[in-house]
Design a protein around this motif. Structure first.
Motif, mmCIF file in Angstrom:
data_model
loop_
_atom_site.group_PDB
_atom_site.id
_atom_site.type_symbol
_atom_site.label_atom_id
_atom_site.label_comp_id
_atom_site.label_asym_id
_atom_site.label_seq_id
_atom_site.Cartn_x
_atom_site.Cartn_y
_atom_site.Cartn_z
ATOM 1 N N LEU A 188 0.719 -1.302 0.016
ATOM 2 C CA LEU A 188 0.044 -0.007 -0.089
ATOM 3 C C LEU A 188 0.852 1.189 0.089
ATOM 4 C CD1 LEU A 188 -2.818 -0.785 2.455
ATOM 5 C CD2 LEU A 188 -2.958 -0.619 0.165
ATOM 6 N N GLY A 189 2.021 1.234 0.240
ATOM 7 C CA GLY A 189 3.205 2.257 0.156
ATOM 8 C C GLY A 189 3.503 2.589 1.344
ATOM 9 N N VAL A 190 3.324 2.133 2.593
ATOM 10 C CA VAL A 190 4.021 2.553 3.881
ATOM 11 C C VAL A 190 5.532 2.420 3.691
ATOM 12 C CG1 VAL A 190 1.835 1.952 5.255
ATOM 13 C CG2 VAL A 190 4.115 0.494 5.135
ATOM 14 N N ASP A 191 6.134 3.437 4.569
ATOM 15 C CA ASP A 191 7.453 3.501 4.373
ATOM 16 C C ASP A 191 8.327 2.677 5.499
ATOM 17 O OD1 ASP A 191 7.579 5.941 2.573
ATOM 18 O OD2 ASP A 191 6.084 6.464 3.871
ATOM 19 N N GLY A 192 7.812 1.711 6.316
ATOM 20 C CA GLY A 192 8.563 1.123 7.240
ATOM 21 C C GLY A 192 7.987 0.851 8.270
ATOM 22 N N TYR A 193 8.523 0.527 9.379
ATOM 23 C CA TYR A 193 7.821 -0.370 10.460
ATOM 24 C C TYR A 193 8.941 0.170 11.873
ATOM 25 C CZ TYR A 193 4.812 -3.319 8.004
ATOM 26 O OH TYR A 193 3.684 -3.756 6.956
#
Ligand code: NOJ
Length: 576
Positions: A188-193
């Protein structure tokens, strides 16, 4: 600065979704509310958001007990709301990282429901099961770590609440299922965790019992009452010994490498930051986590120049072993698990001044800073007085244990609970001095009581209007940081390293030298930096001062610093 990755130059801001902004007026924060506040965040000047869990959850641990890893909690909105939030954040050049809880799921997760249903179902081995409690291990939240399930006539292990069963990470199917969930959000495009509690993922394979002569409730009570140096030392030893076999066990490096490989399948420099201070989990600098938090910085009663210098010396020495471009620090002084900066590091006389100094510290030290929502307006801990308001179940569990089992008077138990519960630092964000602090409509009961100090200027609207407010101070500092490359990429060089009252250091890059002075004392100081070898025969060009310096240029030889002043200057050659 082009060689630095976005997560090295960014300032992160943690959003605790339940308490950030209530867009639909039900007393609970949600995505609609967060989206409405994105302009506020852009204006504040942060570059990335860490969103605490937003997944469906029965909320035994305020979202850290996840019942579906690929969805959005209905009280926060829908998956479409999440996508809008991500999209709108990205449009404002704000990155988003999510919370990834690997150690455990909710006991209402379908994996656990299936696992506990029989001893031979396909997920029978997805959690940690034993025929009888194999040892005296404790859960760090609610007593015995082994809980009985009649369907299997067996016990499962949980490091946290019994509603948070530990996954069995030795089972490859568990990994596969979790990595699928990780990919779901990356797609979905999240940039990390941000990785939750990674230290708890593996347990001692020999199941060695702890040797502390008390259980969790007794240890908490012992800690509450410990006063003498011997008791205080013993308390720390007991906490360490009680959990040492359930924490930091072998296996994690391999797992972190696998997870990193999943992230690296994606473009856009997706990143991982571990809720752990162990630099070993950064692997060789390229194959495990991108960042781990500098928690030792927070492990002190008072932030003092000595403490910070020692911390920097130790941390940076360890990080220096890694390749220069990846051995990157990550500093924070607050999050949803601990007392708020303003309260914790205040001295009750100069809390406001110290809050400013500590903000400047995190924003000028070498490394990626993480801020916690509300800290920019000086939100303080709020002590609950009624047990029926307590939402943090480790708090209610403790209260009931000491009242019913140990016979502690309810009034005293409430005081202790208010101090130890994390509700005190999770109260709703204070947006204005309207009723309910502009968080929710006036008629609504917010999910946690509001800290009434929103009426006394601790709110966004009032502070936006006041040029000298803490909020405007944060904005100003964030701007200075953004416009000063050496504050982001420069090496750290301590100066006047024996000074007790103030912490002074340089941030040195090829193109720029910056001097930072943080006066932690209530004294006016006259300082002479002319003998510091890196900067002698230079002059100071003021970039930021929390005091009103009438002159932009300051003399290195006779630098006068006000009580509690934050001073940042570019060091320029006299001949330039
Ligand atoms: C660490 C989280 O920060 C905390 O809030 C949570 O209770 C535990 N991990 C368990 O997930």
């Amino acid at each position: 600065m082009s060689s630095l990755k976005w997560w090295q130059t960014a300032v992160f801001y943690q959003i605790y979704p339940r308490s950030f902004a209530d867009g639909n007026g039900d007393g609970i924060g949600d995505f609609k509310g967060i989206i409405e506040k994105l302009d506020y965040l852009a204006d504040l000047g942060v570059d990335a958001l860490w969103l605490s869990p937003h997944f469906p959850s029965p909320n035994w641990d305020c979202g850290y007990d996840i019942s579906d890893y690929c969805n959005v909690a209905p009280e926060y909105g829908t998956l479409d709301d999440f996508k809008t939030f991500l999209d709108e954040s990205h449009k404002r050049n704000i990155r988003v990282i999510l919370d990834l809880v690997l150690n455990h799921t909710s006991d209402e997760h379908e994996w656990f429901v299936e696992s506990k249903s029989s001893r031979d179902n396909p997920k029978a081995d997805w959690y940690v099961w034993a025929d009888t409690p194999p040892n005296n291990w404790q859960s760090c939240f609610d007593g015995d770590a082994w809980t009985y399930v009649p369907e299997r006539d067996q016990y499962y292990y949980h490091y946290f609440m019994k509603q948070q069963p530990d996954l069995n990470w030795h089972n490859p199917e568990v990994k596969k299922a979790m990595w699928d969930a990780v990919r779901f959000w990356l797609d979905l495009g999240v940039d990390g965790y941000r990785l939750d509690a990674i230290g708890t993922i593996y347990e001692d394979p020999n199941l060695t019992p702890h040797n502390v002569p008390m259980n969790l409730a007794e240890l908490r009570r012992f800690s509450d009452l410990a006063k003498t140096p011997t008791e205080l030392k013993l308390k720390d030893k007991y906490w360490h010994d009680m959990f040492k076999n359930q924490w930091g066990q072998a296996g994690l490096h391999g797992l972190m490498k696998e997870l990193r490989a999943v992230l690296d399948e994606y473009d856009g420099d997706r990143m991982l930051v571990g809720e752990d201070d162990n630099i070993d989990y950064m692997g060789n600098g390229k194959d495990e986590l991108h960042l781990v938090f500098n928690f030792p910085l927070m492990r002190t009663e008072h932030i003092t120049p000595e403490h910070v210098r020692k911390n920097q010396k130790e941390r940076l020495k360890r990080l220096d072993i890694l390749p220069a471009e990846t051995g990157w620090p990550c500093n924070t002084l607050g999050n949803h698990d601990c007392s708020r900066i303003h309260t914790r590091y205040g001295d009750k006389l100069h809390d406001a001044e110290l809050a400013r100094l500590n903000a400047a510290l995190v924003l000028t030290m070498k490394g990626t800073p993480f801020l916690y929502n509300g800290e920019e307006i000086g939100m303080t801990d709020y002590m609950l007085t009624d047990i029926s308001h307590v939402k943090d179940t480790m708090g209610t569990w403790y209260y009931h244990s000491i009242v019913t089992i140990m016979g502690v008077h309810p009034e005293e138990a409430m005081l202790r609970t208010a101090e130890m519960t994390r509700d005190k630092n999770r109260t709703p964000m204070q947006w204005s001095n309207n009723s309910n602090a502009g968080f929710s409509p006036a008629s609504v009961t917010t999910w946690l009581p509001l800290n009434p100090n929103y009426k006394d200027g601790v709110n966004v609207t009032d502070q936006e209007r006041s040029p000298y407010s803490l909020l405007n101070y944060y904005k100003h500092l964030l701007r200075v940081r953004k416009n000063t490359p050496a504050l982001i990429q420069g090496a750290y060089v301590p100066v006047h390293a024996a000074a007790k009252d103030y912490f002074a250091f340089l941030r040195v890059s090829e193109a720029q030298k910056i001097l930072v002075i943080l006066n932690f004392s209530n004294k006016r100081l006259e300082l002479d930096f002319s003998r510091v070898k890196e900067i002698k025969s230079h002059t100071l060009h003021t970039l930021f001062s929390s005091a009103d310096h009438s002159q932009k240029e300051q003399d290195l030889k006779a630098m006068s610093v006000n009580p509690f002043e934050v001073y940042i200057a570019e060091v320029k050659s006299i001949h330039a």
